[in-house]
Write an enzyme that holds these catalytic residues in place. Structure first.
Site, PDB file in Angstrom:
ATOM      1  N   GLY A  10       0.824  -1.208   0.000  1.00 58.27           N
ATOM      2  CA  GLY A  10       0.000   0.000   0.000  1.00 58.27           C
ATOM      3  C   GLY A  10       0.854   1.252   0.000  1.00 58.27           C
ATOM      4  N   GLY A  13      -0.261   5.001  -1.044  1.00 55.12           N
ATOM      5  CA  GLY A  13      -1.305   5.687  -0.284  1.00 55.12           C
ATOM      6  C   GLY A  13      -0.790   6.899   0.473  1.00 55.12           C
ATOM      7  CD  GLN A  14      -3.627  10.854   4.384  1.00 56.22           C
ATOM      8  OE1 GLN A  14      -4.355   9.954   4.792  1.00 56.22           O
ATOM      9  NE2 GLN A  14      -3.739  12.093   4.798  1.00 56.22           N
ATOM     10  CG  LEU A  15       0.943   5.713   6.877  1.00 55.76           C
ATOM     11  CD1 LEU A  15       1.568   6.837   7.691  1.00 55.76           C
ATOM     12  CD2 LEU A  15       0.177   4.749   7.795  1.00 55.76           C
ATOM     13  CG  ASP A  34      -0.227   0.545  -3.986  1.00 54.12           C
ATOM     14  OD1 ASP A  34      -0.257   1.308  -3.017  1.00 54.12           O
ATOM     15  OD2 ASP A  34      -1.270   0.126  -4.567  1.00 54.12           O
ATOM     16  CE1 TYR A 141     -11.036   2.608   8.963  1.00 54.45           C
ATOM     17  CE2 TYR A 141      -9.841   1.148   7.494  1.00 54.45           C
ATOM     18  CZ  TYR A 141      -9.866   2.219   8.373  1.00 54.45           C
ATOM     19  OH  TYR A 141      -8.685   2.878   8.663  1.00 54.45           O
ATOM     20  CE  LYS A 145      -7.146  -1.363   8.579  1.00 54.39           C
ATOM     21  NZ  LYS A 145      -5.758  -1.664   8.202  1.00 54.39           N
TER      22      LYS A 145
HETATM   23  C1  VAH Z   1     -10.923   6.689   7.402  1.00 53.75           C
HETATM   24  N1  VAH Z   1      -8.821   7.906   7.349  1.00 53.75           N
HETATM   25  O1  VAH Z   1     -11.480   7.787   7.386  1.00 53.75           O
HETATM   26  C2  VAH Z   1      -9.443   6.654   7.801  1.00 53.75           C
HETATM   27  C3  VAH Z   1      -9.238   6.527   9.285  1.00 53.75           C
HETATM   28  C4  VAH Z   1     -10.015   7.133  11.583  1.00 53.75           C
HETATM   29  C5  VAH Z   1     -10.285   7.223  10.112  1.00 53.75           C
HETATM   30  O2  VAH Z   1      -9.102   5.205   9.694  1.00 53.75           O
HETATM   31  O3  VAH Z   1     -11.475   5.655   7.107  1.00 53.75           O
END
Ligand code: VAH
Length: 320
Positions: A10, A13-15, A34, A141, A145
């Site tokens: 990844g 991505g941003q990070l 990626d 999500y 996680k």
């Molecule tokens: C999102 N940027 O918005 C991520 C993050 C806490 C939010 O995990 O899904």
């Protein structure tokens, strides 16, 4: 320079783009990977395309390149995950399980897994959310996680794999735009302010969420990974906090630099996601165990974001 090979999934991505850049300062070899093609923000970093769902391909890279650490960032974020739940579950779960299983049998020394405040839900205390509390996430999500955190702990306890993780808040940066998240407004607002001096926000004005400026997020991630193993007491994922703010509060600070900036509000499906998340986080365990301390607050972040975006704008506008 540490004589190690770090693989980042990844990485576009941003990070990912910012972790690649920073890790290259300390490690002899950083392999950015990626599913997508390389992005400009990766510069001249070593890159190859890699699908974390392809276990054999992932195994071959880790074995052949003698990878010593893996930062597994490939994931589908909250907003996209609600629109494509099957894809989110597959990427976020099968991708992680491929990484954990391969790393546990390939002599990889350390693995980083990005968790999120999205593991919390409506039964969680909304302010100063503690490390150990109710976790009933409302999004695929968040569910993926939370399950991921428990898989990481299982691999630590049963396979002796040194997996470390942080519950990221919303991350704010100017080098690479965020994608598919509920906190993306906190990035988009700056690009819109500089370009158009106005922004139509997809969350309500008073929606307070935990946020962090990217330099803090990158530094804290590497500090966690560099900490002695015996200092790590949390093997699910550490609460990790910068500051908390709302769209209206960001707008007020932006207006100090761009007086004509105007913000309007048109909440969409992401409001329901944001309303299920905490407003502030207690990250005392991270501070106690490995000395975490953020350096950026709201005002300092806004100033740095606008300084860099306006500098970039000037550079581009003067070019032929
Ligand atoms: C999102 N940027 O918005 C991520 C993050 C806490 C939010 O995990 O899904």
């Amino acid at each position: 320079m540490k004589n190690e090979t770090i693989l980042i999934t990844g990485a576009c991505g941003q990070l990912g783009t910012e972790l690649v850049t920073t890790l290259r300062k300390y490690y002899k070899r950083v392999l950015a990977t990626d599913l997508k093609d390389a992005v400009e923000a990766l510069g001249d970093a070593e890159f190859r395309k890699l699908d974390v769902l392809h276990r054999q391909g992932l195994y071959e890279v880790i074995q052949k390149e003698k990878v010593t650490q893996v930062y597994h960032l490939a994931a589908i974020l909250s907003a996209t995950g609600e629109q494509q739940p099957e894809l989110a579950w597959r990427v976020n779960m099968k991708g992680l399980r491929n990484v954990l299983e391969i790393c546990s049998t390939s002599g990889v020394k350390k693995v980083f897994f990005p968790s999120t405040i999205a593991v919390f839900g409506s039964t969680t205390p909304r302010t100063h959310t503690p490390q150990h509390t109710s976790t009933e996430p409302a999004t695929i999500y968040g569910i993926s996680k939370l399950a991921g955190e428990l898989w990481c702990q299982w691999y630590f306890l049963n396979k002796n794999l040194d997996v470390r993780s942080l519950r990221y808040p919303g991350l704010i940066s100017y080098k690479t735009k965020a994608g598919g998240g509920t906190t993306d407004y906190a990035v988009d607002i700056f690009f819109a302010a500089v370009k158009d001096k106005k922004y139509n926000c997809f969350l309500e004005k008073d929606t307070v969420l935990p946020m962090m400026y990217m330099p803090d997020a990158v530094r804290g991630t590497i500090e966690l990974m560099e900490a002695p193993a015996e200092r790590i007491s949390v093997r699910t994922a550490y609460n990790f906090a910068g500051f908390s703010c709302s769209p209206a509060q960001i707008a007020v600070v932006i207006t100090r630099f761009i007086p004509e900036f105007q913000i309007t509000y048109a909440p969409d499906f992401r409001q329901k996601i944001a309303d299920s998340w905490p407003q502030s986080i207690d990250d005392q365990p991270a501070r106690n165990d490995w000395g975490w301390l953020p350096e950026y607050d709201l005002d300092k972040m806004v100033e740095d974001m606008l300084f860099n975006l306006l500098k970039t704008k000037e550079k581009h506008t003067v070019l032929p």
